[in-house]
Motif scaffolding. Structure first.
Motif, PDB file in Angstrom:
ATOM      1  N   THR A  14       0.012   2.733  -6.678  1.00 30.28           N
ATOM      2  CA  THR A  14       0.937   1.770  -6.115  1.00 30.28           C
ATOM      3  C   THR A  14       2.004   1.403  -7.132  1.00 30.28           C
ATOM      4  O   THR A  14       1.943   1.825  -8.298  1.00 30.28           O
ATOM      5  N   VAL A 136       5.050  -6.406  -3.162  1.00 28.44           N
ATOM      6  CA  VAL A 136       5.704  -5.184  -3.645  1.00 28.44           C
ATOM      7  C   VAL A 136       4.749  -4.361  -4.502  1.00 28.44           C
ATOM      8  O   VAL A 136       4.752  -3.118  -4.443  1.00 28.44           O
ATOM      9  N   GLN A 138       1.738  -3.796  -4.098  1.00 30.62           N
ATOM     10  CA  GLN A 138       0.774  -3.069  -3.277  1.00 30.62           C
ATOM     11  C   GLN A 138       1.392  -1.896  -2.511  1.00 30.62           C
ATOM     12  O   GLN A 138       0.686  -1.153  -1.832  1.00 30.62           O
ATOM     13  N   ILE A 139       2.714  -1.721  -2.613  1.00 27.71           N
ATOM     14  CA  ILE A 139       3.372  -0.621  -1.908  1.00 27.71           C
ATOM     15  C   ILE A 139       2.980   0.703  -2.550  1.00 27.71           C
ATOM     16  O   ILE A 139       3.149   0.883  -3.760  1.00 27.71           O
ATOM     17  N   LEU A 144       7.180   5.246  -1.033  1.00 25.43           N
ATOM     18  CA  LEU A 144       8.535   5.208  -1.588  1.00 25.43           C
ATOM     19  C   LEU A 144       9.120   6.613  -1.698  1.00 25.43           C
ATOM     20  O   LEU A 144      10.319   6.809  -1.488  1.00 25.43           O
TER      21      LEU A 144
END
Length: 215
Positions: A14, A136, A138-139, A144
Motif C-alpha cells: 500500500t 490514503v 491504505q490505497i 495507483l
C-alpha cells in the motif's frame, strides 16, 4: 466487498508501506549547508538534468494544451514561474516539480480551462494529506498503477501512430531514439539530452547522409 476481501487476503503493498505520510503543514527552514563552490558541484549533476527535463516537459505540456484549447500561452512566464516556485518549495522541504502532461490533458478534457481548476486540484490534494491521510495510506499501489495506465491511455495521441509516415524522417529518428534511450537506461534526463543533441545535429546538417539512406 469481494475486491476488499481479496486485498485483505493478499500481501498487497500500500501507499503506507512505501513511505510515511506526515499529516501536517510544511515548515519554513533554511538548509544548513555551506553555500560555496563545493556544494554547488555536488548538487549540479542532479539539479541541471532535473531542471532541463522539468523545463522541457512544461514547455511540451504548454504546447499540447495550446493546441487542444486553440490558445497561446507565454512560455517565458511558464519557465520563470516554475523556477521561482521550485526555489520557494525547497525552503519548505518540498521536491522540485513541473507541469504534468497526464493531469493537464485529463483536466482539459474534463472541461478545465482556467486557474480555478488547478487551484481546486491542489486544495483537494492538501485535503487528502491533512484530513484523509490514514485512508490514503491504505490505497494499494496496484490500484495507483492501474490509474496511471488509464491516464497514459487517455492522454496518448493514437492518431500519431497512423501519421508516423507523414512525420519528417529526422523528427521520427529523434523521437524513436529518445524513447529507446529512456527505456534502456530508465533515465528520462539521458533520453531528453540525447534527443536534444541529436535534433540539433540534424538541424545543423550533421547527418544528411543517414537521411538519404533511410529514404
Amino acid at each position: 466487498m469481494t475486491v476488499i476481501s481479496i486485498w485483505a487476503g493478499l500481501d498487497v503493498r500500500t501507499v503506507g508501506d512505501m513511505s510515511e505520510i506526515t499529516r501536517q503543514l510544511p515548515l519554513f527552514h533554511i538548509p544548513s549547508v555551506p553555500l560555496n563552490w563545493e556544494t554547488l558541484m555536488i548538487i549540479l549533476p542532479y539539479s541541471f538534468p532535473l531542471a532541463l527535463v522539468g523545463i522541457l516537459e512544461s514547455l511540451m505540456t504548454a504546447a499540447i494544451l495550446d493546441e487542444m484549447t486553440d490558445t497561446r500561452s507565454n512560455k517565458n512566464t511558464e519557465v520563470k514561474g516554475q523556477g521561482i516556485a521550485n526555489i520557494i518549495t525547497g525552503f519548505f522541504g518540498g521536491m522540485a516539480g513541473c507541469a504534468m502532461i497526464g493531469q493537464s490533458v485529463i483536466n482539459v478534457k474534463s472541461g478545465g480551462r482556467g486557474r480555478l481548476s488547478t487551484l481546486v486540484a491542489g486544495i483537494f490534494l492538501l485535503f487528502l494529506i491533512l484530513v484523509l491521510g490514514d485512508v490514503v495510506k491504505q490505497i494499494p499501489m496496484a490500484a495507483l498503477v492501474g490509474v496511471m495506465v488509464m491516464v497514459s491511455i487517455g492522454t496518448f495521441n493514437w492518431q500519431s501512430i497512423r501519421d508516423l509516415r507523414k512525420i519528417p524522417v529526422g523528427d521520427a529518428v529523434v523521437m524513436i531514439t529518445t524513447v529507446i534511450i529512456v527505456v534502456a537506461t530508465h533515465d528520462l534526463a539521458k533520453g531528453v539530452i540525447s534527443g536534444v543533441i541529436l535534433s540539433r545535429s540534424y538541424l545543423a546538417g550533421g547527418w544528411p547522409a543517414c537521411m538519404h539512406l533511410l529514404r
